[in-house]
Scaffold this active site. Structure first.
Site, PDB file in Angstrom:
ATOM      1  N   GLU A 279       0.823  -1.206   0.000  1.00 16.36           N
ATOM      2  CA  GLU A 279       0.000   0.000   0.000  1.00 16.36           C
ATOM      3  C   GLU A 279       0.863   1.264   0.000  1.00 16.36           C
ATOM      4  O   GLU A 279       0.437   2.318  -0.465  1.00 16.36           O
ATOM      5  CB  GLU A 279      -0.915  -0.014   1.236  1.00 16.36           C
ATOM      6  CG  GLU A 279      -2.345   0.357   0.906  1.00 16.36           C
ATOM      7  CD  GLU A 279      -3.310   0.087   2.051  1.00 16.36           C
ATOM      8  OE1 GLU A 279      -4.252  -0.687   1.814  1.00 16.36           O
ATOM      9  OE2 GLU A 279      -3.142   0.628   3.151  1.00 16.36           O
ATOM     10  N   HIS A 300       7.270 -26.997  -0.899  1.00 16.27           N
ATOM     11  CA  HIS A 300       6.562 -28.131  -1.498  1.00 16.27           C
ATOM     12  C   HIS A 300       5.385 -27.666  -2.343  1.00 16.27           C
ATOM     13  O   HIS A 300       4.566 -28.481  -2.763  1.00 16.27           O
ATOM     14  CB  HIS A 300       6.107 -29.094  -0.397  1.00 16.27           C
ATOM     15  CG  HIS A 300       7.261 -29.683   0.354  1.00 16.27           C
ATOM     16  ND1 HIS A 300       7.751 -30.946   0.111  1.00 16.27           N
ATOM     17  CD2 HIS A 300       8.072 -29.144   1.294  1.00 16.27           C
ATOM     18  CE1 HIS A 300       8.792 -31.178   0.904  1.00 16.27           C
ATOM     19  NE2 HIS A 300       9.012 -30.093   1.630  1.00 16.27           N
ATOM     20  N   LYS A 411     -13.955   0.662  -3.690  1.00 19.28           N
ATOM     21  CA  LYS A 411     -14.962   1.115  -2.725  1.00 19.28           C
ATOM     22  C   LYS A 411     -16.092   1.845  -3.445  1.00 19.28           C
ATOM     23  O   LYS A 411     -17.266   1.627  -3.165  1.00 19.28           O
ATOM     24  CB  LYS A 411     -14.335   2.062  -1.695  1.00 19.28           C
ATOM     25  CG  LYS A 411     -13.512   1.344  -0.651  1.00 19.28           C
ATOM     26  CD  LYS A 411     -13.093   2.317   0.440  1.00 19.28           C
ATOM     27  CE  LYS A 411     -11.985   1.732   1.278  1.00 19.28           C
ATOM     28  NZ  LYS A 411     -11.334   2.717   2.121  1.00 19.28           N
TER      29      LYS A 411
HETATM   30  O1  PA5 Z   1      -3.439   1.401   5.947  1.00 26.00           O
HETATM   31  C1  PA5 Z   1      -4.546   1.845   5.745  1.00 26.00           C
HETATM   32  O2  PA5 Z   1      -4.792   3.051   5.773  1.00 26.00           O
HETATM   33  C2  PA5 Z   1      -5.716   0.919   5.467  1.00 26.00           C
HETATM   34  O3  PA5 Z   1      -5.324  -0.407   5.355  1.00 26.00           O
HETATM   35  C3  PA5 Z   1      -6.727   1.000   6.600  1.00 26.00           C
HETATM   36  O4  PA5 Z   1      -6.126   0.622   7.798  1.00 26.00           O
HETATM   37  C4  PA5 Z   1      -7.949   0.124   6.320  1.00 26.00           C
HETATM   38  O5  PA5 Z   1      -8.514   0.462   5.095  1.00 26.00           O
HETATM   39  C5  PA5 Z   1      -8.981   0.267   7.416  1.00 26.00           C
HETATM   40  O6  PA5 Z   1      -9.360   1.594   7.546  1.00 26.00           O
HETATM   41  P1  PA5 Z   1     -10.114   2.115   8.832  1.00 26.00           P
HETATM   42  O7  PA5 Z   1      -9.212   1.923  10.003  1.00 26.00           O
HETATM   43  O8  PA5 Z   1     -10.399   3.540   8.560  1.00 26.00           O
HETATM   44  O9  PA5 Z   1     -11.350   1.288   8.969  1.00 26.00           O
END
Ligand code: PA5
Length: 436
Positions: A279, A300, A411
């Site tokens: 990310e 394996h 989303k």
């Molecule tokens: O690293 C990030 O920003 C994302 O992975 C969020 O943690 C994830 O989308 C969850 O978001 P939130 O904590 O707002 O529910």
């Protein structure tokens, strides 16, 4: 502590590292001075030292109360609001902590929208005393939102007004639907600081509360992270070497990094790593693809491809230098008599060493990250090491490590298909495409 061992990356890669070193030093300065892109999300750097002492005391008190009053503890969250806690709990307490440790059994929910996954955990809770911790920085994420509705409903069915005592919330200090509801209901809550992004939040209440409920020593975790922060400060650190090695690999034509461990209890840690790097770096058409394998298990299954498939892979081996326990194989007259007198840790070490050499011979360079042990202190050190290296690596790559614009696309489509107000036009469009 962690040491970066570059003995198995090859001479060309070592030369590349020296070529890129000045740029990596610049990336370190950019990160530490806070002068780069996304610099309003640098709060994770100070977390091991500069945390809210009062909040950590409340976390410990809440964890003690939960350990007393619950047979089951459900952690509801997704992405950065879930992976870190699970990674630490499994790394320190092992994969079967629910069967081997005292305290409540810990389950994770709200990290998918699978009805089966939701019902499995709901069924476990029905005839048990349970508490929940819903974690969402934004307070608006659909997956934990769905799970929270289901688990809070079950709590109310079981405990009536007493349900409120069993709900713990970790969210933004002021914004979001979850915060508003928490204030209305008076649930005990903890804060995700504004300047800490989800995937960098494991050392906040996001990770610390579930980790403490699991019986881990969160002071030792924070101390390991603090010592690691000191060790990784400035240029010429182990974290910078790792970031440099990754950049050299990318420039040498490798596009996939497999995080490898020979300890199954690091499987979720590798998942946390995948999110952190995927990310943070996978944007603007750039970035290594972070993957993970658990060896020798996956030798394996994936071993053939790694040894012999497309030569686009390098491995980062998270080498745990001493296991917490061992097993003496003794002597027997069976098919593994050549192992008589050995310990299982020795067999594992030989599997690791043999594989590293075989994969290097097959054109898969290996970066080795040596970790002393899997306890709270060292896992805390690993967390900070990977976070720091991630910041350096992303700046070296030329991207903002702290945003994630790409995750919005799915989303938007999901909201449109679910009929969320404001997405009507997109919904029509998508439905047309799905009908074709
Ligand atoms: O690293 C990030 O920003 C994302 O992975 C969020 O943690 C994830 O989308 C969850 O978001 P939130 O904590 O707002 O529910």
């Amino acid at each position: 502590m962690i040491r970066t061992d570059l003995s198995f990356i090859g001479e060309d890669a070592k030369k590349l590292i020296e070529t890129f070193r000045p740029e990596a030093d610049d990336a370190v300065f950019t990160l530490e001075r806070g002068s780069g892109r996304g610099n309003d999300f640098l709060g994770w750097q100070a977390l091991p030292f500069d945390y809210d002492r009062n909040e950590v005391s409340r976390i410990k008190a809440a964890a003690a109360k939960i350990r007393e009053s619950a047979e089951v503890f459900v952690v509801i969250g997704i992405g950065g609001s879930y992976l870190g806690a699970r990674a630490v709990i499994e790394a320190v307490k092992g994969l079967y902590h629910n069967d081997r440790c005292d305290g409540p059994k810990i389950y994770f929910a709200g990290n998918s929208v699978s009805a089966d996954a939701l019902n499995e955990v709901l069924d476990i809770c029905r005839d048990k005393d349970f508490c929940i911790n819903v974690i969402s920085k934004s307070g608006t994420t659909t997956e934990p939102g769905v799970a929270f509705r289901a688990f809070s409903r079950l709590l109310t069915e079981k405990y009536g007004d007493g349900a409120d005592e069993r709900i713990y919330v970790t969210t933004d200090k002021a914004r979001g639907a979850l915060k508003a509801l928490t204030d209305k209901k008076g649930w005990e809550s903890f804060v995700v600081p504004d300047d800490v992004g989800g995937r960098f939040s494991v050392l906040t209440a996001v990770g610390l509360l579930p980790i403490a409920v699991a019986g881990c020593d969160i002071d030792a975790l924070l101390k390991g992270a603090a010592d690691s922060a000191t060790a990784q400060k400035g240029v010429g650190t182990q974290a910078e070497e790792y970031a440099l090695a990754r950049f050299a690999m990318l420039n040498a034509g490798k596009s996939i990094e497999i995080m490898v461990s020979y300890e199954p209890r690091l499987t979720m840690f590798a998942e946390w790593f995948k999110q952190l790097y995927g990310e943070s770096e996978g944007k603007e058409g750039k970035g290594l693809f972070p993957a993970a394998c658990a060896f020798s298990t996956d030798l394996h299954s994936m071993g053939q491809y790694i040894q012999d498939g497309q030569r686009i892979i390098f491995e980062t081996v998270l080498s745990v230098e001493s296991s917490a326990t061992d097993y003496d194989l003794g002597s027997d007259d069976d098919g593994i008599a050549f192992l008589n007198g050995q310990k299982v840790s020795f067999v594992n070490r030989m599997a690791q060493q043999g594989t590293i050499l075989a994969h290097c011979d097959g054109g898969v360079p290996n970066v080795i990250l040596r970790v002393d042990a899997l306890d709270e202190y060292n896992v805390g050190a690993m967390i900070y090491f990977f976070e720091k290296a991630c910041g350096i690596s992303a700046y070296l790559l030329g991207v903002n490590p702290f945003d994630q614009p790409g995750v919005e696309s799915y989303k938007k489509n999901m909201f449109a298909l679910l009929g969320k107000p404001g997405f009507e036009e997109l919904r029509e469009d998508l439905n047309k495409r799905l009908r074709n």
